[in-house]
Design a protein around this motif. Structure first.
Motif, short mmCIF file in Angstrom:
data_model
loop_
_atom_site.label_atom_id
_atom_site.label_comp_id
_atom_site.label_asym_id
_atom_site.label_seq_id
_atom_site.Cartn_x
_atom_site.Cartn_y
_atom_site.Cartn_z
N GLY A 1 6.20 -8.50 3.08
CA GLY A 1 6.36 -8.32 4.51
C GLY A 1 7.03 -7.01 4.87
N PRO A 2 7.80 -6.98 5.95
CA PRO A 2 8.43 -5.72 6.40
C PRO A 2 9.29 -5.05 5.34
CG PRO A 2 8.60 -7.41 8.09
CD PRO A 2 8.06 -8.09 6.87
N ILE A 3 9.76 -5.81 4.34
CA ILE A 3 10.54 -5.20 3.26
C ILE A 3 9.65 -4.30 2.41
CG2 ILE A 3 11.94 -5.67 1.22
CD1 ILE A 3 12.70 -8.32 2.42
N GLY A 4 8.36 -4.67 2.29
CA GLY A 4 7.52 -4.01 1.31
C GLY A 4 6.28 -3.31 1.82
N TYR A 5 5.88 -3.51 3.10
CA TYR A 5 4.64 -2.90 3.59
C TYR A 5 4.62 -1.38 3.34
CZ TYR A 5 3.53 -7.17 6.25
OH TYR A 5 3.22 -8.44 6.62
N VAL A 6 5.70 -0.70 3.72
CA VAL A 6 5.74 0.75 3.60
C VAL A 6 5.62 1.18 2.15
CG1 VAL A 6 7.19 2.79 3.91
CG2 VAL A 6 7.06 1.08 5.73
N PHE A 7 6.30 0.46 1.26
CA PHE A 7 6.30 0.87 -0.15
C PHE A 7 4.98 0.55 -0.82
CE2 PHE A 7 10.92 -0.07 0.69
CZ PHE A 7 11.25 1.26 0.89
N ALA A 8 4.27 -0.47 -0.32
CA ALA A 8 2.92 -0.73 -0.84
C ALA A 8 2.02 0.46 -0.59
CB ALA A 8 2.34 -1.99 -0.17
N ILE A 9 2.08 1.01 0.63
CA ILE A 9 1.24 2.17 0.96
C ILE A 9 1.77 3.43 0.27
CG2 ILE A 9 0.31 3.57 2.83
CD1 ILE A 9 -0.73 0.70 2.72
N MET A 10 3.06 3.57 0.16
CA MET A 10 3.63 4.73 -0.52
C MET A 10 3.18 4.77 -1.99
SD MET A 10 7.64 5.78 -0.79
CE MET A 10 8.22 7.14 -1.78
N HIS A 11 3.22 3.63 -2.65
CA HIS A 11 2.77 3.59 -4.05
C HIS A 11 1.25 3.81 -4.13
CE1 HIS A 11 3.22 2.91 -8.26
NE2 HIS A 11 2.45 1.85 -8.28
N LEU A 12 0.54 3.34 -3.13
CA LEU A 12 -0.91 3.56 -3.09
C LEU A 12 -1.23 5.06 -3.06
CD1 LEU A 12 -3.48 1.55 -1.04
CD2 LEU A 12 -3.55 4.03 -0.96
N LEU B 1 1.75 -7.14 -4.36
CA LEU B 1 3.04 -7.82 -4.36
C LEU B 1 3.93 -7.28 -3.24
CD1 LEU B 1 5.22 -8.59 -7.50
CD2 LEU B 1 6.24 -7.66 -5.44
N ALA B 2 3.99 -5.95 -3.13
CA ALA B 2 4.83 -5.35 -2.09
C ALA B 2 4.33 -5.73 -0.70
CB ALA B 2 4.84 -3.83 -2.25
N ALA B 3 3.01 -5.74 -0.51
CA ALA B 3 2.46 -6.11 0.80
C ALA B 3 2.81 -7.55 1.16
CB ALA B 3 0.95 -5.91 0.81
N GLY B 4 2.90 -8.42 0.14
CA GLY B 4 3.26 -9.81 0.40
C GLY B 4 4.71 -10.01 0.75
#
Length: 642
Positions: A337-348, A332-335
């Motif tokens: 875009g720039p708002i969520g890419y970083v947080f997708a990896i951070m949560h990963l 969801l975060a990766a989708g």
């Protein structure tokens, strides 16, 4: 604005990049080729290869850290893989802020799982082979995240699929394990078809598989083409990361040894889809439609996995549903875009710590309970397994997002980013993420209460042996403690002065977004939602004893126990549908294609049989036929001339 892809040639310390992969690959090769001669020390070699790869990864990380943000991108060309006129494919590796984060996760958590496995697999006669497969798994995943082109990434992608098949089905004497391995392999092939077509479409569009031409050229390509590539990449991600509708294999994959579950869920296979989408951010930034579909898939899956986790009595399957849900948050975060890419990896990354710790904790519980996985047969284990209880408890607090544990810093950022998407979609995605947090708190509290609290509910195993719970040996406890420390501290360290955002944004880009809800208010709401989930679980499983046999439950409960009928749907639509399609094609082949061929053959055979009767063998008959034929020709000639 999407960052440009402009690496420089790797020299000096950065030339060690290939060795990060070669060490576990060499370990796997030695253990495989050496065979039984390596049985006595094979597990030690496997651990050494993984730890050595982690040490090299740490050296590369600090070397990158010493460089300015714009100079942390390096390519290492190894050799030309396919030298054909008009077509070239290289083996080369790319090191930057994104890939090094995955390298440290894969090798760091992977090394801890290797160490844990020394004791966990101590009495298995195939322990050497197990460590061979673990090393192969690490090597394949490292190829995937370090490749500098999509074709090599695809090779690593397939290597991960092979290694997961070997490890999920490691205990092949169990029919359930063999079936689970085949199921994982087949379901993943569906996603792999999507990725392979995407790679071919990249080549026809950009004339190259390399990240540079593809990612730098995405902004000038046709939006329709980028949407098609993005959706095909998402299909590949759904397979590897067990996202809807290709999620059915993940729960069955728990048939493998518990260290395999930890490795798949925390450091390798299911994280591959998130990496693929974030690495391909330039493609998704061009296509809002592809990104929208990504967010929808993530939102569906985070709820799908959470609901399933609520009804599972098997401790590993409850955690597997949790993984499905948490990866859904990342997708969801990766989708976004720039708002969520970083947080997708951070949560990963934070998920890598607490989920690995939870799975190793589950393995520790099984170790003390004669390999019983049914939580209804547990209870009061905190008194007998204090180290396991504490480390598991810290992972529990991290995954449900209690401050200051790591999940609070990463998952809450995803919830904020979802609301910051804006518009109706932002409210829908944000509320789905909030609801997922509530359900997560419920099912994880349920797991903790059923396992470590209440009265003991132990039952004899199939051979009549009563369990005697005890703490696991230190070689299993130490990795659990290290992961618990990461579960506590990782999120805070990443968030301190926006350290993780500053580190990763040169690769992924970053945009603050503007949430319609005040950040402080949203954090309070999230904590209230989490508290409600904890309280509801406590009412059901803390104030009363869980029965040793599961009650029938409501339709929703029965559906969750059946994985929301995912397998039933696949069987009805795909397996049965495939059977009927096959039968129709077989009938058409036999009655249609074979009918035409056989009909022509029969017609020729019948005609030749009838013509054969005209051959009497008497000369006078042939002479009469010749005379008659000549007469007819003469008459015809006269008629024509007349």
């Amino acid at each position: 604005m999407t960052p440009s892809y402009a690496p420089v040639a790797a020299t000096g310390t950065f030339a060690l990049t290939a060795w990060v992969i070669l060490l576990p690959l060499a370990g796997a090769a030695i253990l495989l080729i050496g065979g039984r001669r390596t049985n006595r020390w094979g597990h030690l070699l496997g651990c050494a290869a993984a730890i050595g790869s982690f040490v090299l990864g740490a050296v590369l990380f600090f070397a990158l850290l010493a460089k300015p943000g714009a100079q942390r991108s390096y390519d290492q060309h190894v050799y030309t893989w396919i030298p054909v006129p008009g077509f070239t494919a290289d083996v080369g590796f790319h090191l930057d802020q994104l890939s090094i984060v995955f390298v440290l996760l894969i090798t760091g958590v992977g090394s801890l799982i290797h160490i844990y496995s020394v004791a966990y697999m101590e009495h298995d006669e195939n322990r050497r082979k197990f460590f061979c497969y673990l090393n192969l798994f690490l090597a394949a995943m490292l190829v995937l995240v370090l490749a500098d082109n999509y074709l090599l990434l695809y090779a690593g992608w397939e290597g991960v699929g092979l290694a997961s098949y070997l490890l999920i089905g490691f205990w092949q004497h169990k029919p359930s394990a063999a079936v689970a391995a085949k199921k994982a392999f087949i379901v993943n092939r569906v996603g792999d078809v999507g990725l392979s077509i995407a790679v071919m479409l990249m080549y026809t569009t950009f004339g190259s598989f390399a990240f540079g031409p593809v990612l730098n050229g995405a902004s000038s390509a046709k939006v329709g083409t980028m949407t098609a590539i993005g959706l095909l990449l998402l299909l590949g991600a759904c397979g590897k990361s067990a996202q809807f509708p290709l999620q059915s294999w993940l729960l069955d994959a728990m048939e493998g040894p518990t260290p395999v579950s930890a490795l798949i869920h925390a450091a390798t296979m299911v994280t591959a889809g998130v990496y693929l989408i974030v690495r391909s951010n330039a493609i998704f930034d061009v296509s809002p439609n592809a990104r929208l579909v990504v967010t929808i898939i993530g939102a569906i899956t985070l709820m799908f996995g959470a609901i399933i986790g609520c009804a599972k009595d098997d401790i590993k399957k409850a955690l597997a549903g949790s993984t499905m849900s948490q990866i859904g948050y990342m997708i969801l975060a990766a989708g976004l875009g720039p708002i969520g890419y970083v947080f997708a990896i951070m949560h990963l990354i934070t998920h890598g710590f607490f989920k690995a710790g939870l799975f190793l904790g589950a393995g520790s519980v099984m170790h003390g309970m004669n390999d019983d996985v049914n939580m209804r047969h547990y209870g009061a284990l905190r008194k007998f397994m204090p180290w396991t209880y504490v480390t598991f408890g810290l992972g529990y607090l991290a995954i449900i997002g209690v401050p200051p544990f790591s999940g609070y810093w990463s998952k809450d950022k995803i919830i904020e980013a979802a609301f910051a998407q804006g518009g109706t979609s932002g409210w829908i995605l944000g509320c789905a993420a909030l609801l997922g947090a509530l359900v997560t708190a419920f099912y994880m509290t349920r797991v903790v209460l059923m396992t470590f609290f209440g009265q003991k509910r132990w039952v004899p195993d199939a051979e009549g042996h009563e369990p005697h719970p005890h703490e696991s040996p230190w070689i299993m406890v130490v990795p659990m403690v290290v992961l618990a420390v990461g579960s506590v501290a990782a999120g805070f360290l990443f968030s301190y002065h926006n350290a993780f955002v500053n580190w990763l944004s040169p690769v992924t880009g970053f945009s603050e977004g503007h949430s319609p809800i005040n950040t402080a208010v949203l954090q309070v709401v999230t904590l209230v939602v989490v508290a409600l989930g904890i309280g509801y679980a406590y009412l059901g499983y803390g104030l009363q004893q869980a029965p040793s046999t599961p009650p029938l439950g409501s339709f929703a409960t029965r559906a969750a126990r059946q994985d929301l009928y995912g397998d039933a749907f696949n069987e009805l639509v795909f397996m049965r549908g495939g059977q009927y399609l096959t039968r129709v094609l077989v009938y058409f082949d036999m009655k249609g294609v074979d009918g035409v061929v056989n009909g022509v053959s029969a017609g020729l055979g019948g005609s030749s049989g009838r013509l054969r009767k005209l051959q009497s063998g008497f000369v006078r008959s042939y002479a009469l036929s010749m005379f008659g034929g000549a007469t007819l020709l003469i008459v015809a000639l006269l008629l024509v001339r007349g």
